[in-house]
Design a protein around this motif. Sequence first.
Motif, PDB file in Angstrom:
ATOM      1  N   PRO A   5       0.845  -1.149   0.001  1.00  0.00           N
ATOM      2  CA  PRO A   5      -0.101   0.007  -0.105  1.00  0.00           C
ATOM      3  C   PRO A   5       0.734   1.188   0.078  1.00  0.00           C
ATOM      4  CG  PRO A   5      -0.844  -1.695   1.591  1.00  0.00           C
ATOM      5  CD  PRO A   5       0.478  -2.311   1.177  1.00  0.00           C
ATOM      6  N   LEU A   6       0.434   2.384  -0.622  1.00  0.00           N
ATOM      7  CA  LEU A   6       1.097   3.520  -0.836  1.00  0.00           C
ATOM      8  C   LEU A   6       0.746   4.382   0.468  1.00  0.00           C
ATOM      9  CD1 LEU A   6       0.056   4.658  -4.681  1.00  0.00           C
ATOM     10  CD2 LEU A   6       2.256   3.382  -3.673  1.00  0.00           C
ATOM     11  N   SER A   7       1.978   5.222   0.753  1.00  0.00           N
ATOM     12  CA  SER A   7       1.801   6.039   2.050  1.00  0.00           C
ATOM     13  C   SER A   7       1.429   7.316   1.359  1.00  0.00           C
ATOM     14  CB  SER A   7       3.148   6.327   2.276  1.00  0.00           C
ATOM     15  OG  SER A   7       4.057   7.028   1.369  1.00  0.00           O
ATOM     16  N   ASP A   8       0.936   8.202   2.365  1.00  0.00           N
ATOM     17  CA  ASP A   8       0.283   9.560   1.996  1.00  0.00           C
ATOM     18  C   ASP A   8       1.461  10.300   0.986  1.00  0.00           C
ATOM     19  OD1 ASP A   8      -1.751   9.231   3.262  1.00  0.00           O
ATOM     20  OD2 ASP A   8      -1.441  10.364   4.739  1.00  0.00           O
ATOM     21  N   GLU A   9       2.684  10.206   1.241  1.00  0.00           N
ATOM     22  CA  GLU A   9       3.781  10.966   0.716  1.00  0.00           C
ATOM     23  C   GLU A   9       3.932  10.472  -0.956  1.00  0.00           C
ATOM     24  OE1 GLU A   9       8.558  11.406   0.773  1.00  0.00           O
ATOM     25  OE2 GLU A   9       7.514  11.942   2.666  1.00  0.00           O
ATOM     26  N   GLU A  10       3.904   9.056  -0.946  1.00  0.00           N
ATOM     27  CA  GLU A  10       3.785   8.449  -2.474  1.00  0.00           C
ATOM     28  C   GLU A  10       2.653   8.752  -3.259  1.00  0.00           C
ATOM     29  OE1 GLU A  10       6.381   4.165  -1.171  1.00  0.00           O
ATOM     30  OE2 GLU A  10       4.270   4.306  -0.706  1.00  0.00           O
ATOM     31  N   VAL A  11       1.475   8.866  -2.483  1.00  0.00           N
ATOM     32  CA  VAL A  11       0.142   9.445  -3.288  1.00  0.00           C
ATOM     33  C   VAL A  11       0.652  10.894  -3.918  1.00  0.00           C
ATOM     34  CG1 VAL A  11      -2.018   9.787  -3.101  1.00  0.00           C
ATOM     35  CG2 VAL A  11      -1.308   7.589  -2.406  1.00  0.00           C
ATOM     36  N   TYR A  12       0.795  11.729  -2.873  1.00  0.00           N
ATOM     37  CA  TYR A  12       1.179  12.845  -3.229  1.00  0.00           C
ATOM     38  C   TYR A  12       2.423  13.282  -4.366  1.00  0.00           C
ATOM     39  CZ  TYR A  12       2.557  17.713  -2.988  1.00  0.00           C
ATOM     40  OH  TYR A  12       3.012  19.018  -3.416  1.00  0.00           O
ATOM     41  N   ASP A  13       3.521  12.156  -4.181  1.00  0.00           N
ATOM     42  CA  ASP A  13       4.428  12.185  -5.285  1.00  0.00           C
ATOM     43  C   ASP A  13       3.807  11.705  -6.740  1.00  0.00           C
ATOM     44  OD1 ASP A  13       6.316  13.133  -3.526  1.00  0.00           O
ATOM     45  OD2 ASP A  13       7.143  11.144  -3.323  1.00  0.00           O
ATOM     46  N   LEU A  14       2.835  10.797  -6.683  1.00  0.00           N
ATOM     47  CA  LEU A  14       2.104  10.668  -7.908  1.00  0.00           C
ATOM     48  C   LEU A  14       1.368  11.338  -8.517  1.00  0.00           C
ATOM     49  CD1 LEU A  14       1.003   6.793  -6.864  1.00  0.00           C
ATOM     50  CD2 LEU A  14       2.660   7.520  -8.853  1.00  0.00           C
ATOM     51  N   LEU A  15       0.558  12.332  -7.519  1.00  0.00           N
ATOM     52  CA  LEU A  15      -0.162  13.248  -8.292  1.00  0.00           C
ATOM     53  C   LEU A  15       0.929  14.486  -8.647  1.00  0.00           C
ATOM     54  CD1 LEU A  15      -2.610  13.656  -5.154  1.00  0.00           C
ATOM     55  CD2 LEU A  15      -3.134  12.986  -7.423  1.00  0.00           C
ATOM     56  N   HIS A  16       1.868  14.706  -8.116  1.00  0.00           N
ATOM     57  CA  HIS A  16       2.768  15.787  -8.591  1.00  0.00           C
ATOM     58  C   HIS A  16       3.524  15.368  -9.987  1.00  0.00           C
ATOM     59  CE1 HIS A  16       5.787  18.893  -8.009  1.00  0.00           C
ATOM     60  NE2 HIS A  16       6.845  17.981  -8.471  1.00  0.00           N
ATOM     61  N   GLN A  17       3.866  14.039 -10.004  1.00  0.00           N
ATOM     62  CA  GLN A  17       4.523  13.503 -11.255  1.00  0.00           C
ATOM     63  C   GLN A  17       3.266  13.920 -12.551  1.00  0.00           C
ATOM     64  OE1 GLN A  17       5.652   9.752 -10.403  1.00  0.00           O
ATOM     65  NE2 GLN A  17       7.021  10.192  -9.021  1.00  0.00           N
ATOM     66  N   ALA A  18       2.130  13.347 -12.013  1.00  0.00           N
ATOM     67  CA  ALA A  18       1.002  13.392 -13.035  1.00  0.00           C
ATOM     68  C   ALA A  18       0.850  14.883 -13.404  1.00  0.00           C
ATOM     69  CB  ALA A  18      -0.242  12.947 -12.504  1.00  0.00           C
ATOM     70  N   LEU A  19       0.841  15.818 -12.655  1.00  0.00           N
ATOM     71  CA  LEU A  19       0.782  17.229 -12.735  1.00  0.00           C
ATOM     72  C   LEU A  19       1.778  17.793 -13.765  1.00  0.00           C
ATOM     73  CD1 LEU A  19      -1.009  19.692 -12.676  1.00  0.00           C
ATOM     74  CD2 LEU A  19       0.007  20.164 -10.347  1.00  0.00           C
ATOM     75  N   ALA A  20       2.972  17.532 -13.254  1.00  0.00           N
ATOM     76  CA  ALA A  20       4.425  17.898 -14.133  1.00  0.00           C
ATOM     77  C   ALA A  20       4.313  17.351 -15.457  1.00  0.00           C
ATOM     78  CB  ALA A  20       5.746  17.385 -13.061  1.00  0.00           C
ATOM     79  N   SER A  21       3.713  16.327 -15.813  1.00  0.00           N
ATOM     80  CA  SER A  21       4.047  15.692 -16.984  1.00  0.00           C
ATOM     81  C   SER A  21       2.832  16.476 -17.859  1.00  0.00           C
ATOM     82  CB  SER A  21       3.476  14.139 -16.818  1.00  0.00           C
ATOM     83  OG  SER A  21       1.957  13.994 -16.744  1.00  0.00           O
TER      84      SER A  21
END
Length: 71
Positions: A5-21
Amino acid sequence: MADKPLSDEEVYDLLHQALASLLNKTVRTKHAQDVLAMAIRDLTIIQTAFLTLTEGVKLDRSDSEQSPRPE
């Protein structure tokens, strides 16, 4: 084997990566630009909401009192 399971930080990082892309992309059509703009806007809202939830930010009573009430 199931993924960890993903941590809160990992979820935030995924959102950040999606936005940056999606940022600073050149598109060929107005339709593509409109959809890209909506996706960026929505991801920004989701990212902000996630931060608010994870950090436990609460509105001051004075903030909620200043909000206009629907009529």
